[in-house]
Design a protein around this motif. Structure first.
Motif, mmCIF file in Angstrom:
data_model
loop_
_atom_site.group_PDB
_atom_site.id
_atom_site.type_symbol
_atom_site.label_atom_id
_atom_site.label_comp_id
_atom_site.label_asym_id
_atom_site.label_seq_id
_atom_site.Cartn_x
_atom_site.Cartn_y
_atom_site.Cartn_z
ATOM 1 N N LYS A 59 0.829 -1.202 0.000
ATOM 2 C CA LYS A 59 0.000 0.000 0.000
ATOM 3 C C LYS A 59 0.870 1.260 0.000
ATOM 4 C CE LYS A 59 -3.866 2.064 2.473
ATOM 5 N NZ LYS A 59 -4.786 1.939 3.597
ATOM 6 N N LYS A 60 1.899 1.286 0.807
ATOM 7 C CA LYS A 60 2.796 2.439 0.858
ATOM 8 C C LYS A 60 3.613 2.560 -0.417
ATOM 9 C CE LYS A 60 3.263 2.596 5.851
ATOM 10 N NZ LYS A 60 4.161 2.375 6.987
ATOM 11 N N ARG A 61 4.005 1.422 -1.015
ATOM 12 C CA ARG A 61 4.792 1.451 -2.251
ATOM 13 C C ARG A 61 4.048 2.166 -3.355
ATOM 14 N NH1 ARG A 61 6.127 -4.111 -1.281
ATOM 15 N NH2 ARG A 61 4.669 -4.755 -2.864
ATOM 16 N N LYS A 62 2.745 1.900 -3.492
ATOM 17 C CA LYS A 62 1.954 2.517 -4.553
ATOM 18 C C LYS A 62 1.976 4.034 -4.450
ATOM 19 C CE LYS A 62 -1.574 0.592 -6.450
ATOM 20 N NZ LYS A 62 -2.868 0.092 -6.819
ATOM 21 N N LYS A 63 2.103 4.544 -3.230
ATOM 22 C CA LYS A 63 2.075 5.988 -3.024
ATOM 23 C C LYS A 63 3.397 6.663 -3.370
ATOM 24 C CE LYS A 63 -1.430 5.869 0.580
ATOM 25 N NZ LYS A 63 -1.734 6.175 1.970
ATOM 26 N N VAL A 64 4.494 5.925 -3.368
ATOM 27 C CA VAL A 64 5.799 6.557 -3.580
ATOM 28 C C VAL A 64 6.580 6.029 -4.775
ATOM 29 C CG1 VAL A 64 6.050 7.130 -1.141
ATOM 30 C CG2 VAL A 64 6.995 4.999 -1.999
ATOM 31 N N ILE A 65 6.114 4.960 -5.392
ATOM 32 C CA ILE A 65 6.899 4.296 -6.440
ATOM 33 C C ILE A 65 7.195 5.224 -7.615
ATOM 34 C CG2 ILE A 65 4.959 3.236 -7.691
ATOM 35 C CD1 ILE A 65 8.282 1.515 -6.957
ATOM 36 N N ASP A 66 6.212 6.013 -8.059
ATOM 37 C CA ASP A 66 6.438 6.891 -9.207
ATOM 38 C C ASP A 66 7.409 8.019 -8.871
ATOM 39 O OD1 ASP A 66 4.812 5.419 -10.878
ATOM 40 O OD2 ASP A 66 3.017 6.580 -10.399
ATOM 41 N N LYS A 67 7.351 8.506 -7.632
ATOM 42 C CA LYS A 67 8.290 9.550 -7.227
ATOM 43 C C LYS A 67 9.707 8.996 -7.171
ATOM 44 C CE LYS A 67 7.362 11.726 -3.404
ATOM 45 N NZ LYS A 67 7.305 12.525 -2.160
ATOM 46 N N LEU A 68 9.863 7.807 -6.604
ATOM 47 C CA LEU A 68 11.187 7.189 -6.534
ATOM 48 C C LEU A 68 11.716 6.883 -7.939
ATOM 49 C CD1 LEU A 68 13.565 6.079 -4.976
ATOM 50 C CD2 LEU A 68 12.294 3.943 -4.657
ATOM 51 N N ALA A 69 10.854 6.396 -8.806
ATOM 52 C CA ALA A 69 11.276 6.128 -10.185
ATOM 53 C C ALA A 69 11.703 7.421 -10.876
ATOM 54 C CB ALA A 69 10.151 5.444 -10.965
ATOM 55 N N SER A 70 10.992 8.522 -10.601
ATOM 56 C CA SER A 70 11.371 9.795 -11.227
ATOM 57 C C SER A 70 12.727 10.272 -10.708
ATOM 58 C CB SER A 70 10.290 10.865 -11.016
ATOM 59 O OG SER A 70 10.316 11.407 -9.717
ATOM 60 N N VAL A 71 13.004 10.019 -9.430
ATOM 61 C CA VAL A 71 14.318 10.364 -8.882
ATOM 62 C C VAL A 71 15.398 9.564 -9.601
ATOM 63 C CG1 VAL A 71 15.807 10.184 -6.839
ATOM 64 C CG2 VAL A 71 13.484 11.087 -6.620
ATOM 65 N N MET A 72 15.155 8.287 -9.790
ATOM 66 C CA MET A 72 16.139 7.436 -10.453
ATOM 67 C C MET A 72 16.365 7.875 -11.899
ATOM 68 S SD MET A 72 14.948 3.815 -8.819
ATOM 69 C CE MET A 72 16.288 2.851 -9.484
ATOM 70 N N ILE A 73 15.303 8.221 -12.594
ATOM 71 C CA ILE A 73 15.409 8.678 -13.980
ATOM 72 C C ILE A 73 16.224 9.966 -14.047
ATOM 73 C CG2 ILE A 73 14.074 9.664 -15.903
ATOM 74 C CD1 ILE A 73 11.845 7.598 -15.077
#
Length: 137
Positions: A109-123
């Motif tokens: 549940k928590k992953r869904k809330k932050v996964i796109d932000k973390l992926a954008s940081v990595m990109i």
């Protein structure tokens, strides 16, 4: 850029590190791409250009998702008149998920809330490491 969200990150002033800012909800089907919020963030962070993840197919071809990312880039370019750069983002979301599961033991549940932000940081960090650009969104 996903079909429902856009993860947003910015670099520090020297262009060395990427920091996650937020996730903007979008609706591709209704052509609502969160551009008003992007404009607010671009002004707040004095953005000089945009970096978008380009989700190529594993065989390095441009599929429907990558085409949508390129179309979104054109929208940003038209609206803001700033440079747009793309960086291959294959497996970035997989890497971000792995980091959240294995290293942070984050619940689904928590992953869904932050996964796109973390992926954008990595990109963005991958881009900064390869290009040395200054403040980008």
């Amino acid at each position: 850029m996903g079909s429902k969200t856009v993860g947003v990150s910015v670099s520090d002033l020297l262009g060395w590190t990427a920091q996650g800012v937020e996730i903007i909800a979008i609706d591709e089907d209704k052509a609502e791409f969160g551009l008003d919020r992007v404009a607010e963030l671009a002004q707040k962070y004095d953005v000089q250009g945009f970096v978008l993840g380009l989700p190529k197919n594993m065989n390095n071809t441009i599929g429907p998702r990558a085409q949508k990312a390129q179309d979104y880039g054109e929208l940003l370019k038209e609206k803001f008149g700033l440079p747009i750069d793309f960086i291959d983002e294959r497996l970035t979301t997989v890497q971000a998920t792995r980091m959240l599961v294995e290293e942070a033991d984050t619940s689904r549940k928590k992953r869904k809330k932050v996964i796109d932000k973390l992926a954008s940081v990595m990109i963005l960090q991958n881009y900064l490491d390869s290009k040395g650009k200054l403040t980008t969104l």
